[in-house]
Design an enzyme around this catalytic site. Structure first.
Site, short mmCIF file in Angstrom:
data_model
loop_
_atom_site.label_atom_id
_atom_site.label_comp_id
_atom_site.label_asym_id
_atom_site.label_seq_id
_atom_site.Cartn_x
_atom_site.Cartn_y
_atom_site.Cartn_z
N ARG A 115 0.81 -1.23 0.00
CA ARG A 115 0.00 0.00 0.00
C ARG A 115 0.84 1.28 0.00
O ARG A 115 0.35 2.34 0.36
CB ARG A 115 -0.98 0.01 1.17
CG ARG A 115 -2.02 -1.10 1.10
CD ARG A 115 -3.21 -0.80 2.00
NE ARG A 115 -4.23 -1.84 1.83
CZ ARG A 115 -4.39 -2.86 2.66
NH1 ARG A 115 -3.60 -2.99 3.71
NH2 ARG A 115 -5.34 -3.75 2.47
N LYS A 137 2.57 11.42 -11.68
CA LYS A 137 1.88 10.37 -12.42
C LYS A 137 2.75 9.11 -12.45
O LYS A 137 3.92 9.16 -12.79
CB LYS A 137 1.57 10.82 -13.84
CG LYS A 137 0.40 11.78 -13.94
CD LYS A 137 0.02 12.01 -15.39
CE LYS A 137 -1.19 12.90 -15.51
NZ LYS A 137 -1.60 13.12 -16.91
N GLU A 179 8.62 17.44 -25.67
CA GLU A 179 7.87 17.92 -24.50
C GLU A 179 8.26 19.36 -24.16
O GLU A 179 7.43 20.14 -23.69
CB GLU A 179 8.12 17.02 -23.29
CG GLU A 179 7.60 15.60 -23.46
CD GLU A 179 6.08 15.51 -23.44
OE1 GLU A 179 5.42 16.50 -23.06
OE2 GLU A 179 5.54 14.45 -23.82
N LYS A 217 6.02 22.88 -16.28
CA LYS A 217 5.17 21.74 -15.92
C LYS A 217 4.74 21.82 -14.45
O LYS A 217 3.58 21.58 -14.12
CB LYS A 217 5.90 20.41 -16.18
CG LYS A 217 5.03 19.23 -15.74
CD LYS A 217 5.46 17.89 -16.25
CE LYS A 217 4.40 16.85 -15.89
NZ LYS A 217 4.74 15.49 -16.32
N GLU A 227 -5.48 16.56 -12.23
CA GLU A 227 -5.90 16.68 -13.63
C GLU A 227 -7.42 16.80 -13.78
O GLU A 227 -8.04 16.10 -14.57
CB GLU A 227 -5.37 15.51 -14.46
CG GLU A 227 -5.32 15.81 -15.94
CD GLU A 227 -4.62 14.73 -16.76
OE1 GLU A 227 -3.95 15.11 -17.73
OE2 GLU A 227 -4.73 13.54 -16.43
N ARG A 231 -4.44 21.08 -15.72
CA ARG A 231 -3.37 20.11 -16.00
C ARG A 231 -3.60 19.38 -17.32
O ARG A 231 -2.66 18.88 -17.93
CB ARG A 231 -3.25 19.10 -14.85
CG ARG A 231 -2.07 18.14 -15.04
CD ARG A 231 -1.76 17.32 -13.81
NE ARG A 231 -0.64 16.42 -14.07
CZ ARG A 231 0.00 15.72 -13.14
NH1 ARG A 231 -0.35 15.81 -11.88
NH2 ARG A 231 1.00 14.93 -13.47
N ASN A 235 -1.62 17.75 -22.08
CA ASN A 235 -1.92 16.71 -23.05
C ASN A 235 -1.97 17.23 -24.48
O ASN A 235 -2.30 16.47 -25.40
CB ASN A 235 -3.27 16.05 -22.71
CG ASN A 235 -3.18 15.22 -21.44
OD1 ASN A 235 -2.36 14.32 -21.34
ND2 ASN A 235 -4.00 15.55 -20.46
N HIS A 238 -0.93 15.07 -27.35
CA HIS A 238 -0.91 13.70 -26.83
C HIS A 238 -2.16 12.90 -27.17
O HIS A 238 -2.12 11.67 -27.16
CB HIS A 238 -0.71 13.71 -25.31
CG HIS A 238 0.68 14.04 -24.89
ND1 HIS A 238 1.27 15.24 -25.20
CD2 HIS A 238 1.60 13.33 -24.19
CE1 HIS A 238 2.49 15.26 -24.69
NE2 HIS A 238 2.71 14.11 -24.08
N HIS A 242 -0.54 9.92 -28.62
CA HIS A 242 -0.58 8.63 -27.93
C HIS A 242 -1.23 7.56 -28.80
O HIS A 242 -0.79 6.40 -28.80
CB HIS A 242 -1.33 8.76 -26.61
CG HIS A 242 -0.45 9.11 -25.45
ND1 HIS A 242 -0.96 9.53 -24.24
CD2 HIS A 242 0.90 9.10 -25.30
CE1 HIS A 242 0.05 9.77 -23.41
NE2 HIS A 242 1.17 9.52 -24.04
N HIS A 259 8.41 8.11 -28.03
CA HIS A 259 7.31 8.93 -27.53
C HIS A 259 7.32 10.32 -28.15
O HIS A 259 6.30 10.80 -28.66
CB HIS A 259 7.40 9.03 -26.00
CG HIS A 259 6.40 9.95 -25.39
ND1 HIS A 259 5.06 9.63 -25.24
CD2 HIS A 259 6.53 11.23 -24.91
CE1 HIS A 259 4.42 10.65 -24.69
NE2 HIS A 259 5.28 11.63 -24.48
#
Length: 355
Positions: A115, A137, A179, A217, A227, A231, A235, A238, A242, A259
């Site tokens: 946990r 993230k 980025e 960022k 997000e 935020r 993206n 993306h 993606h 990427h």
């Protein structure tokens, strides 16, 4: 360089990073340390890190095969088993040494083992320094779908040492640069202009450019850690990027894209969409397309590639109530989130890119 305050942790740079690490180890009573690496960072980066760590604690190295294709739950299961076999407990510390695959996966492993145990990110690629390692993230891919499984959980600290960039290929450096370009396009027009003539960039100033990218960022994430709103600006490029990356990853007859290479295409496509939604001018679109195409190779799309890419859009994490949501630019340096886009306009963007 001054450390950057993030949400409940700091981003430290270069020599300050190791001073912060050793101070942290002295102040916290960890039971042992586990360093997660991939095959590349085990060979090229770990020998630099180990002599710098000041501790009497037992250090174990956990290695997995490099590559996006190994960023999955099976790799996590293997690492959880190794941690268990080596006696990891709630007072263990995990250090993730590597690029975005390592920091994403390692952060997820740490966040879920018993946990949650403390972890520190030490990014070794340009991409992970300016993006993946910062913001909390963590996660893994689900099949070919990017980052579908994960949690937002911040590290104890992020340590950026730009000397690790000496181990990278030019293609990996370009991947990270995408980025940085994005950060300028969505937030800081002056920063974007730094990259308009790529041949004129003074790479002795690379540390300052990285620092500003992390600042951008972090400023966005600090406003919206989970997000829910702004935020989503991160993206930009993306949503389509993606989907393109996932499609090329799963297609046997396609060469896998890095990427940043996929995101570069995504930014051109989504800039075209921004143009045709009257958010940017034709001059701004041409500026963006010309700058990005001067850095990245053209990606070839056949007619039968487009529909499978569009089908992958439904899995984008920004989607709500079954609607595909884009983050588009509203002039260079500004963003407009939660934008619905018809398939017809997406197809036109691809046709423009191909032409």
């Amino acid at each position: 360089m001054q450390s950057i305050q993030a949400n409940n942790y700091f981003v430290h740079f270069n020599q300050n990073a190791y001073e912060a690490l050793n101070k942290h180890l002295k102040e916290n009573k960890y039971s042992n340390i586990f360093i997660i690496v991939d095959t590349q960072t085990n060979e090229y980066c770990l020998p630099k890190l180990l002599p710098i760590i000041e501790t009497d604690l037992n250090i174990e190295i956990i290695e997995f095969e490099a590559g996006e294709e190994n960023k999955n739950i099976d790799t996590c299961i293997q690492i959880w088993h190794v941690l268990t076999e080596l006696g990891a407990d709630r007072k263990s510390l995990i250090i993730n040494l590597g690029g975005g695959v390592v920091t994403d996966l390692g952060g997820f492993v740490a966040s879920t083992f018993k946990r949650g145990v403390d972890f520190i990110n030490i990014p070794t690629t340009l991409l992970s320094m300016v993006d993946a390692s910062v913001g909390g993230k963590t996660g893994v891919d689900l099949g070919n779908l990017k980052n579908q499984i994960g949690v937002i959980n911040v590290p104890q600290m992020v340590l950026i040492d730009t000397q690790y960039l000496e181990t990278l290929s030019q293609s990996e450096m370009r991947s990270g640069l995408a980025e940085m370009l994005k950060h300028g396009l969505i937030y800081d027009a002056a920063y974007w202009r730094e990259f308009l003539d790529i041949s004129s960039i003074d790479y002795n100033c690379l540390d300052e450019l990285i620092y500003r990218s992390v600042e951008i960022k972090n400023e966005i994430v600090m406003q919206d850690p989970t997000e829910k709103s702004i935020r989503k600006a991160l993206n930009f490029g993306h949503t389509l990027g993606h989907a393109i990356e996932s499609y090329f990853l799963e297609s046997e007859d396609k060469q896998t894209l890095l990427h940043g290479e996929a995101i570069a295409v995504g930014m051109i496509l989504e800039s075209y969409i921004s143009l045709h939604k009257n958010l940017i001018s034709k001059e701004e679109y041409i500026e963006i397309k010309t700058a990005i195409q001067s850095i990245y190779d053209h990606v070839n799309f056949e007619e039968n590639d487009i529909n499978p890419i569009l089908e992958l859009l439904i899995h984008d994490k920004k989607n709500e109530y079954g609607l595909i949501q884009f983050a588009l630019i509203e002039g260079i340096g500004k963003i407009k989130i939660n934008q619905s886009v018809e398939n017809k306009l997406i197809l036109e963007a691809f046709q423009d890119y191909k032409s």
